[in-house]
Design an enzyme around this catalytic site. Structure first.
Site, PDB file in Angstrom:
ATOM      1  N   GLY A 152      59.154  36.105 -23.051  1.00  0.00           N
ATOM      2  CA  GLY A 152      59.212  36.886 -21.775  1.00  0.00           C
ATOM      3  C   GLY A 152      58.184  36.421 -20.728  1.00  0.00           C
ATOM      4  O   GLY A 152      58.191  36.144 -19.527  1.00  0.00           O
ATOM      5  N   TYR A 153      56.755  36.513 -21.411  1.00  0.00           N
ATOM      6  CA  TYR A 153      55.658  35.930 -20.562  1.00  0.00           C
ATOM      7  C   TYR A 153      55.937  34.550 -20.344  1.00  0.00           C
ATOM      8  O   TYR A 153      55.491  34.197 -19.214  1.00  0.00           O
ATOM      9  CB  TYR A 153      54.553  36.300 -21.440  1.00  0.00           C
ATOM     10  CG  TYR A 153      52.952  36.032 -20.981  1.00  0.00           C
ATOM     11  CD1 TYR A 153      52.376  36.819 -20.196  1.00  0.00           C
ATOM     12  CD2 TYR A 153      52.588  34.632 -21.307  1.00  0.00           C
ATOM     13  CE1 TYR A 153      51.365  36.468 -19.668  1.00  0.00           C
ATOM     14  CE2 TYR A 153      51.103  34.373 -20.621  1.00  0.00           C
ATOM     15  CZ  TYR A 153      50.766  35.365 -20.069  1.00  0.00           C
ATOM     16  OH  TYR A 153      49.324  34.993 -19.495  1.00  0.00           O
TER      17      TYR A 153
END
Ligand code: NAI
Ligand SMILES: CC(C)c1ccc(C(=O)O)c(O)c1O
Length: 246
Positions: A152-153
Site C-alpha cells: 500500500g505504501y
C-alpha cells in the site's frame, strides 16, 4: 546557502517530528518563516527543536476541508506561501498483499497520496497567481522499487511520483516547480514500526552500508525548495546511498 530563503513562507506537513521537523528546521535556518501542519501540534519545544515556527496548525492532510482552512489562515497571516513540503505520511501495515487489510489500504492511500494531491490542489492557485512556488513532495525509494510487504505504501509513493511529474508539466510555464524526493530508509518513528528483518533487508540494499540521516534530506530539500532550483521540475531526487540506478 545562508539565508537563501529570506522572507519566504514555507508550509511543512507532518512537521512536528522526524523528517518533517528536520526539513522545517533547515528551511528556517535558511531564512524561511515556517508553518507547521500536523495532526496534533501541542507540546512544541522551541529549545529542543531549535526554532520557533510562525504558525502551528492542526491539520489532517487527508481532509480537503482541513487543508483549505489551514492554507487560508497562512495566507491571511503571512500574505504569501512560497514553499510547500508535502511530508506527512504513514507506513500502514507490514503484511503480504493478499492479507493486507482493505481499510488500511484506503487509509494509506488517503494520507500518503490523496493528502499530497489535496495540499497541492489548494496551494497551486495561490502560487500561480504570484508566479512563483516550489513544491517538494516526499515520496520514497519504495515508490520506485516496490518494497515487499508494504504494498500500500509502495503504491501510494509511486502515485506521488507520477502525480508530481504530471502536475509539473501542467505548471512548467507558471513559475511553480514541483519535484519529489525518494529517500531510502531513515532512522525515525516510521522506521520503528518496521520488523528487524525488514530493517536489516533495507540496509543490505544500500551500497554505502548505512542509513540516511534526516539532515541529509533537509539539505537537499532546502536547495530544491529555493530559487536556485530553476530548471528542474517533475524530477525525482534520490537519497539512496547508491541504491538507485535509474
Ligand atoms: N522514515 C523513513 O525511513 C522514510 C520516510 N519517508 C517518508 O518521509 C515522510 C516522513 O516520515 P517520518 O519522518 O519517518 O515519519 P514520522 O512518523 O516520524 O512523522 C510523520 C509525521 O506526519 C504526521 N502525520 C501523519 N498523518 C498525518 C495526517 N493525516 N495529516 C497531517 N499530518 C500527519 C505525523 O503526526 C508525524 O508528525 C513520510 O511521508 C514517509 O513516508 C520516505 C522514505 C523513508
Ligand atoms: C519506512 C518506510 C515504510 C520505508 C521502508 C523501507 C524502504 C526501503 O526499503 O526502501 C523505504 O524506502 C521506506 O520509505
Amino acid at each position: 546557502m545562508t539565508r537563501y530563503l529570506e522572507g519566504q513562507t514555507a508550509i511543512v506537513t507532518g512537521g512536528m517530528r522526524g523528517i518533517g521537523l528536520g526539513i522545517a528546521r533547515r528551511l528556517h535556518t535558511a531564512g524561511a518563516q515556517i508553518a507547521i501542519w500536523d495532526l496534533a501540534v501541542d507540546g512544541w519545544d522551541s529549545v529542543a527543536n531549535g526554532f520557533e515556527p510562525v504558525m502551528r496548525q492542526a491539520v489532517d492532510v487527508a481532509s480537503l476541508a482541513s487543508v483549505e482552512a489551514a492554507f487560508g489562515e497562512v495566507v491571511a497571516q503571512q500574505g504569501r506561501v512560497d514553499i510547500l513540503v508535502n511530508n506527512a505520511g504513514i507506513n500502514g501495515p507490514v503484511a503480504p498483499c493478499w492479507e493486507y487489510p482493505a481499510a488500511a489500504w484506503d487509509q494509506v492511500i488517503a494520507i500518503d497520496l490523496t493528502g499530497v494531491f489535496y495540499c497541492c490542489r489548494t496551494a497551486i492557485p495561490h502560487m500561480r497567481e504570484r508566479g512563483y512556488g516550489r513544491i517538494v513532495n516526499v515520496a520514497s525509494m519504495a515508490g520506485k522499487d516496490g518494497v515487499q510487504y508494504i504494498s500500500g505504501y509502495s503504491a501510494a509513493k509511486a502515485g506521488v511520483i507520477a502525480f508530481t511529474k504530471a502536475a509539473a508539466k501542467e505548471l512548467a510555464q507558471d513559475g511553480v516547480l514541483l519535484n519529489c524526493i525518494a529517500p531510502a530508509m531513515v532512522e525515525t518513528g516510521l522506521m520503528a514500526e518496521m520488523t528487524p528483518e525488514h530493517i536489516a533487508a533495507s540496509k543490505a540494499k544500500i551500497p554505502m552500508g548505512r542509513f540516511l540521516q534526516v539532515e541529509e534530506i533537509a539539505n537537499m530539500v532546502t536547495w530544491i525548495a529555493g530559487p536556485e532550483c530553476s530548471f528542474t521540475t517533475g524530477f525525482v531526487f534520490d537519497l539512496s546511498g547508491g541504491r538507485a540506478t535509474y
